[in-house]
Scaffold this motif. Structure first.
Motif, short mmCIF file in Angstrom:
data_model
loop_
_atom_site.label_atom_id
_atom_site.label_comp_id
_atom_site.label_asym_id
_atom_site.label_seq_id
_atom_site.Cartn_x
_atom_site.Cartn_y
_atom_site.Cartn_z
N ASP A 103 0.83 -1.32 -0.10
CA ASP A 103 -0.17 -0.04 -0.04
C ASP A 103 0.89 1.12 0.08
OD1 ASP A 103 -1.81 1.86 0.30
OD2 ASP A 103 -2.83 1.10 2.02
N ALA A 104 1.09 1.84 -1.18
CA ALA A 104 1.96 3.02 -1.13
C ALA A 104 1.23 4.33 -1.36
CB ALA A 104 2.67 2.97 -2.62
N ASP A 105 -0.05 4.21 -0.95
CA ASP A 105 -0.93 5.44 -1.10
C ASP A 105 -0.85 5.95 0.44
OD1 ASP A 105 -2.78 7.28 -0.96
OD2 ASP A 105 -4.20 6.37 -2.29
N PRO A 106 -0.68 7.35 0.76
CA PRO A 106 -0.62 7.54 2.05
C PRO A 106 -1.98 7.46 3.12
CG PRO A 106 0.52 9.18 0.70
CD PRO A 106 0.01 8.18 -0.14
N GLN A 107 -3.01 7.49 2.11
CA GLN A 107 -4.48 7.24 2.67
C GLN A 107 -4.45 5.96 3.28
OE1 GLN A 107 -7.48 8.02 -0.23
NE2 GLN A 107 -7.11 10.20 -0.08
N GLY A 108 -3.74 4.91 3.02
CA GLY A 108 -3.58 3.53 3.48
C GLY A 108 -5.00 2.94 3.57
N SER A 109 -5.89 2.95 2.48
CA SER A 109 -7.10 2.12 2.26
C SER A 109 -6.72 0.48 2.24
CB SER A 109 -7.87 2.70 1.02
OG SER A 109 -7.86 3.96 1.10
N ALA A 110 -5.90 0.10 1.49
CA ALA A 110 -5.46 -1.37 1.40
C ALA A 110 -4.99 -1.78 2.59
CB ALA A 110 -4.50 -1.66 0.51
N LEU A 111 -4.41 -0.94 3.53
CA LEU A 111 -3.98 -1.60 4.81
C LEU A 111 -5.01 -1.74 5.66
CD1 LEU A 111 -1.06 -2.19 5.96
CD2 LEU A 111 -0.79 0.00 6.66
N ALA A 112 -5.86 -0.57 5.76
CA ALA A 112 -7.22 -0.50 6.41
C ALA A 112 -8.13 -1.82 6.33
CB ALA A 112 -7.92 0.91 6.29
N TRP A 113 -8.02 -1.98 4.79
CA TRP A 113 -8.99 -3.35 4.48
C TRP A 113 -8.25 -4.56 5.07
CZ3 TRP A 113 -7.14 -7.46 1.66
CH2 TRP A 113 -7.96 -8.31 1.28
N ALA A 114 -7.13 -4.51 5.02
CA ALA A 114 -6.46 -5.77 5.55
C ALA A 114 -6.57 -5.98 7.08
CB ALA A 114 -4.82 -5.59 5.35
N ASN A 115 -6.75 -4.81 7.81
CA ASN A 115 -6.97 -4.65 9.10
C ASN A 115 -8.16 -5.51 9.61
OD1 ASN A 115 -4.21 -4.15 9.82
ND2 ASN A 115 -4.79 -1.79 9.87
N CYS A 116 -9.08 -5.41 8.67
CA CYS A 116 -10.43 -5.81 9.05
C CYS A 116 -10.62 -7.19 8.64
CB CYS A 116 -11.33 -5.27 7.92
SG CYS A 116 -11.61 -3.28 8.17
N ARG A 117 -9.76 -7.80 8.23
CA ARG A 117 -9.69 -9.51 7.81
C ARG A 117 -9.47 -10.10 8.93
NH1 ARG A 117 -10.41 -10.98 2.72
NH2 ARG A 117 -9.29 -12.92 3.01
N GLU A 118 -10.11 -11.44 9.37
CA GLU A 118 -9.94 -12.24 10.18
C GLU A 118 -8.67 -13.11 10.21
OE1 GLU A 118 -13.49 -14.14 11.23
OE2 GLU A 118 -14.43 -12.26 11.89
N GLN A 119 -8.54 -13.78 8.81
CA GLN A 119 -7.68 -14.74 8.31
C GLN A 119 -7.12 -14.14 6.98
OE1 GLN A 119 -10.27 -18.18 7.64
NE2 GLN A 119 -9.51 -18.78 9.85
N PRO A 120 -5.94 -13.35 6.93
CA PRO A 120 -5.26 -13.13 5.81
C PRO A 120 -4.89 -14.09 4.93
CG PRO A 120 -4.05 -12.35 7.85
CD PRO A 120 -5.31 -13.25 8.15
N THR A 121 -4.76 -13.91 3.62
CA THR A 121 -4.63 -14.86 2.63
C THR A 121 -3.41 -14.37 1.79
OG1 THR A 121 -5.99 -14.01 1.01
CG2 THR A 121 -6.95 -15.73 2.16
N PHE A 122 -3.06 -13.15 1.86
CA PHE A 122 -1.82 -12.70 1.50
C PHE A 122 -1.49 -11.65 2.52
CE2 PHE A 122 -5.24 -10.79 -0.62
CZ PHE A 122 -5.10 -9.51 -0.70
N THR A 123 0.03 -11.29 2.44
CA THR A 123 0.61 -10.18 3.07
C THR A 123 0.34 -8.57 2.42
OG1 THR A 123 2.56 -11.71 3.54
CG2 THR A 123 2.80 -9.26 4.00
N VAL A 124 0.03 -7.79 3.29
CA VAL A 124 -0.31 -6.19 2.85
C VAL A 124 0.85 -5.71 3.83
CG1 VAL A 124 -1.95 -4.38 2.65
CG2 VAL A 124 -2.62 -6.93 2.54
N ILE A 125 1.63 -4.77 3.33
CA ILE A 125 2.16 -3.88 4.08
C ILE A 125 2.12 -2.34 3.62
CG2 ILE A 125 4.04 -5.56 4.60
CD1 ILE A 125 5.98 -4.07 2.53
N GLY A 126 2.33 -1.49 4.45
CA GLY A 126 2.41 0.17 4.09
C GLY A 126 3.65 0.58 3.56
N MET A 127 3.93 1.19 2.70
CA MET A 127 5.18 1.91 2.38
C MET A 127 4.89 3.06 1.39
SD MET A 127 8.29 -0.18 0.29
CE MET A 127 8.35 -1.49 1.50
#
Length: 206
Positions: free
Chosen positions: A36-60
């Protein structure tokens, strides 16, 4: 392979397509990293809502991605970068790190003009990143309207490949993302089919 979803205009569905691309590639057995290279961090916020992640999400959201991505490349089969709007320095770093830039745009004249700006950035970056490729993707298309066809004619002037498989304007995308899910998990048949065809075509661009 490193994919970046990038457009200097906001609101074109970069995050939606980034998440669904990562989810579908993960479903196919790939080790996937979503940056997630967007300062708004929408993809990272989405990942934080997941109970069981199926792939890795990081903010950069920083203009050093092209330097840092080499440290991550060997741990994943596919890397997806969700880019920001209107941050040229960060966009240039993403372009130096990427193999394929996907420029999502809505089927409207305003989006065609904005896409041209991003295409110019890509062409500048290709001087330094010789493997960099680019394509356009029509997103949030309203079915059975003439505007999608008219926009395709205008896009041809940019001399950039246009994906044949558009992604439609569907409530299911917004509803699933709001709950930390995707249409691939929620059983929306049409949305799921669109994403699978979209990824199939994307992966043929090597």
């Amino acid at each position: 392979m490193i994919y970046a979803f990038l457009n200097q205009k906001g609101g074109v569905g970069k995050t939606t397509l980034s998440i669904h691309t990562a989810a579908e590639l993960s479903r196919r057995g790939q080790r996937v990293l979503l940056i997630d290279a967007d300062p708004q961090g929408s993809a990272l916020a989405w990942a934080n809502c997941r109970e069981q992640p199926t792939f890795t999400v990081i903010g950069m959201p920083q203009p050093t991605i092209h330097k840092e991505i080499d440290l991550l490349r060997n741990d994943y089969d596919e890397i997806i970068i969700d880019g920001p709007p209107r941050i040229a320095e960060l966009a240039r770093s993403i372009l130096l790190a990427t193999d394929l830039v996907v420029i999502p745009l809505l089927p409207s004249p305003l989006d065609v003009w904005a896409a041209a700006e991003t295409v110019d950035l890509v062409r500048e970056a290709q001087v330094y990143n010789e493997v960099l490729k680019c394509c356009l993707a029509v997103n949030r298309k309203i079915v059975n309207t003439a505007i999608g066809r008219d926009v395709r004619k205008a896009l041809k002037e940019l001399d950039v490949p246009i994906l044949n498989n558009d992604v439609g304007q569907r409530v299911a995308f917004a509803e699933s993302l709001a709950d930390g899910a995707t249409v691939l998990e929620r059983g929306d048949r049409k949305g799921k089919s669109e994403i699978k065809r979209f990824i199939n075509e994307l992966r043929k661009i090597q």
